[in-house]
Design an enzyme around this catalytic site. Sequence first.
Site, PDB file in Angstrom:
ATOM      1  N   TYR A  11     -22.821   2.837  -3.959  1.00 50.57           N
ATOM      2  CA  TYR A  11     -23.849   3.026  -4.997  1.00 50.57           C
ATOM      3  C   TYR A  11     -24.105   1.715  -5.754  1.00 50.57           C
ATOM      4  CZ  TYR A  11     -26.164   4.738  -9.216  1.00 50.57           C
ATOM      5  OH  TYR A  11     -27.046   4.929 -10.249  1.00 50.57           O
ATOM      6  N   VAL A  36     -18.382   2.442  -4.272  1.00 47.77           N
ATOM      7  CA  VAL A  36     -18.799   1.066  -3.978  1.00 47.77           C
ATOM      8  C   VAL A  36     -20.247   1.021  -3.490  1.00 47.77           C
ATOM      9  CG1 VAL A  36     -18.332  -1.002  -2.623  1.00 47.77           C
ATOM     10  CG2 VAL A  36     -16.429   0.412  -3.387  1.00 47.77           C
ATOM     11  N   LYS A  75       0.866  -1.177   0.000  1.00 48.88           N
ATOM     12  CA  LYS A  75       0.000   0.000   0.000  1.00 48.88           C
ATOM     13  C   LYS A  75       0.902   1.226   0.000  1.00 48.88           C
ATOM     14  CE  LYS A  75      -4.528   0.710   0.378  1.00 48.88           C
ATOM     15  NZ  LYS A  75      -5.633  -0.079  -0.140  1.00 48.88           N
ATOM     16  N   GLY A 114     -22.430   5.264   3.399  1.00 46.02           N
ATOM     17  CA  GLY A 114     -21.518   5.688   2.329  1.00 46.02           C
ATOM     18  C   GLY A 114     -22.004   5.201   0.981  1.00 46.02           C
TER      19      GLY A 114
HETATM   20  P1  NAD Z   1     -15.769   6.778  -2.008  1.00 45.48           P
HETATM   21  O1  NAD Z   1     -14.913   7.856  -1.458  1.00 45.48           O
HETATM   22  O2  NAD Z   1     -16.170   6.797  -3.433  1.00 45.48           O
HETATM   23  O3  NAD Z   1     -17.139   6.664  -1.162  1.00 45.48           O
HETATM   24  C1  NAD Z   1     -17.215   6.838   0.213  1.00 45.48           C
HETATM   25  C2  NAD Z   1     -18.516   7.567   0.483  1.00 45.48           C
HETATM   26  O4  NAD Z   1     -18.681   7.646   1.909  1.00 45.48           O
HETATM   27  C3  NAD Z   1     -18.522   9.000  -0.037  1.00 45.48           C
HETATM   28  O5  NAD Z   1     -19.717   9.228  -0.778  1.00 45.48           O
HETATM   29  C4  NAD Z   1     -18.469   9.857   1.220  1.00 45.48           C
HETATM   30  O6  NAD Z   1     -19.153  11.097   1.073  1.00 45.48           O
HETATM   31  C5  NAD Z   1     -19.146   8.950   2.225  1.00 45.48           C
HETATM   32  N1  NAD Z   1     -18.851   9.207   3.632  1.00 45.48           N
HETATM   33  C6  NAD Z   1     -17.687   9.613   4.206  1.00 45.48           C
HETATM   34  N2  NAD Z   1     -17.820   9.709   5.537  1.00 45.48           N
HETATM   35  C7  NAD Z   1     -19.104   9.346   5.821  1.00 45.48           C
HETATM   36  C8  NAD Z   1     -19.862   9.225   7.002  1.00 45.48           C
HETATM   37  N3  NAD Z   1     -19.347   9.521   8.202  1.00 45.48           N
HETATM   38  N4  NAD Z   1     -21.146   8.826   6.923  1.00 45.48           N
HETATM   39  C9  NAD Z   1     -21.711   8.546   5.714  1.00 45.48           C
HETATM   40  N5  NAD Z   1     -21.039   8.639   4.563  1.00 45.48           N
HETATM   41  C10 NAD Z   1     -19.756   9.021   4.607  1.00 45.48           C
HETATM   42  O7  NAD Z   1     -15.009   5.423  -1.637  1.00 45.48           O
HETATM   43  P2  NAD Z   1     -15.281   3.984  -2.258  1.00 45.48           P
HETATM   44  O8  NAD Z   1     -14.335   3.743  -3.372  1.00 45.48           O
HETATM   45  O9  NAD Z   1     -16.747   3.795  -2.473  1.00 45.48           O
HETATM   46  O10 NAD Z   1     -14.809   3.050  -1.047  1.00 45.48           O
HETATM   47  C11 NAD Z   1     -15.603   2.924   0.124  1.00 45.48           C
HETATM   48  C12 NAD Z   1     -14.816   2.153   1.167  1.00 45.48           C
HETATM   49  O11 NAD Z   1     -14.499   0.843   0.659  1.00 45.48           O
HETATM   50  C13 NAD Z   1     -13.472   2.792   1.543  1.00 45.48           C
HETATM   51  O12 NAD Z   1     -13.224   2.536   2.901  1.00 45.48           O
HETATM   52  C14 NAD Z   1     -12.466   2.027   0.691  1.00 45.48           C
HETATM   53  O13 NAD Z   1     -11.186   2.010   1.277  1.00 45.48           O
HETATM   54  C15 NAD Z   1     -13.082   0.651   0.680  1.00 45.48           C
HETATM   55  N6  NAD Z   1     -12.713  -0.144  -0.481  1.00 45.48           N
HETATM   56  C16 NAD Z   1     -12.956   0.346  -1.734  1.00 45.48           C
HETATM   57  C17 NAD Z   1     -12.600  -0.424  -2.837  1.00 45.48           C
HETATM   58  C18 NAD Z   1     -12.888   0.067  -4.236  1.00 45.48           C
HETATM   59  O14 NAD Z   1     -12.808  -0.733  -5.178  1.00 45.48           O
HETATM   60  N7  NAD Z   1     -13.244   1.322  -4.427  1.00 45.48           N
HETATM   61  C19 NAD Z   1     -12.003  -1.691  -2.667  1.00 45.48           C
HETATM   62  C20 NAD Z   1     -11.799  -2.171  -1.364  1.00 45.48           C
HETATM   63  C21 NAD Z   1     -12.146  -1.381  -0.282  1.00 45.48           C
END
Ligand code: NAD
Length: 357
Positions: free
Chosen positions: A185, A183, A80, A179
């Site tokens: 959505y 993801v 990472k 959130g």
């Molecule tokens: P993202 O930033 O697109 O979405 C996160 C959402 O959470 C945002 O819309 C944000 O406004 C919202 N948010 C932040 N704080 C909040 C709170 N206190 N209450 C409610 N909503 C809140 O991120 P993502 O890519 O969708 O990833 C989501 C999580 O999954 C992260 O922790 C990421 O590390 C993990 N993850 C993502 C992937 C991937 O493929 N994108 C893979 C593995 C793990």
Amino acid sequence: MSVFSAPAFDGHELVSFCEDKSSGLRAIIAVHDSTLGAGVGGCRMYPYASDEEALHDVLRLSRGMTYKSALAGLPLGGGKSVIIGDPRSDKSRKLLQAMGDFIDSQSGRYVAAEDSGTGPADIRVMAERTAFVSGLDDNEYGGDPSPSTAYGVFLGIRTAVKHRLGVDSLEGLSVAIQGLGHVGYYLAKHLVTEKAKVYGADVSSENLQRAVDDLGVIPVDVDDILSIEADVLAPCAMGAVLNARSIPAIRAGIIAGAANNQLATDEDGASLQDRGILYCPDFLINAGGIVDVHHQRIGLPEAQKRAHIQRIEATLSEVLRRADECHLQTQEIAEQLAEEILASARASRGASLAAVG
Ligand code: NAD
């Protein structure tokens, strides 16, 4: 700042620091374990409050990647990187190129992908300086692995529901998503298609509204989403949301979400178990994204990628079965299973070296 005695150090193979004054880059690369391959993992950009916080985050995330890739059956190690800075105000082309140079200087021991605070466009800029990047335009979503992550989490929810409630269908069950970003959505979309009742909360009113308008998600206040009465709680925003403050108020019987490092401490896993809440280890069910990144890199057909992500169901079933049998936390069992995979890879490598010798 102490590195070897940092609580999350856990025998990391490589921790490398970079400060580039001309671009303003301050970054850390961590490779936890390369038994199965090069350390592959996202490059996160975040305005950490201190260097210690950045180090703690990169070490925990990199260790999580070792387990995630091992359980997903990928020939990848755990790595990472983090860039210390605000992605909205500190990101520049020069800084991303400097990050590309920093990645390149590790000679392939670390391969970067996107993470929170970075996207495929940023990775493309890094790729001007290094070949050691993944996730560039080679899937149907322009390189974005989030839909695959969401699919894996959806399969995790289905498996946990079958295990705990004995039903094959999600129809009529309720899921609360914290959130609704990349993801969350797509996860909501799968759940709505399966006729589940989906509650959602997001600090971004834009992201919340999109899920409400497109998918009919029922909006919930951000302060209430973790404690709402639902069959499943899916944390898809940030880490450490399962903690001493939130756990007593949780009313869902199953927790299965995408966020990395959802448990703030090991004790929080025990608290969930004491309360009879079934926790699906995040690094097991959110592996769809890293599987996607791997398949983009080697260029296998879409159907093979999907079949690979579907293995999450069998692995989670095995973890839940063993956890019931041994009365241990699901997180402990998942880590044990990953360690077994790593030990067997080390043993067969040792055996082939001995045969050569
Ligand atoms: P993202 O930033 O697109 O979405 C996160 C959402 O959470 C945002 O819309 C944000 O406004 C919202 N948010 C932040 N704080 C909040 C709170 N206190 N209450 C409610 N909503 C809140 O991120 P993502 O890519 O969708 O990833 C989501 C999580 O999954 C992260 O922790 C990421 O590390 C993990 N993850 C993502 C992937 C991937 O493929 N994108 C893979 C593995 C793990």
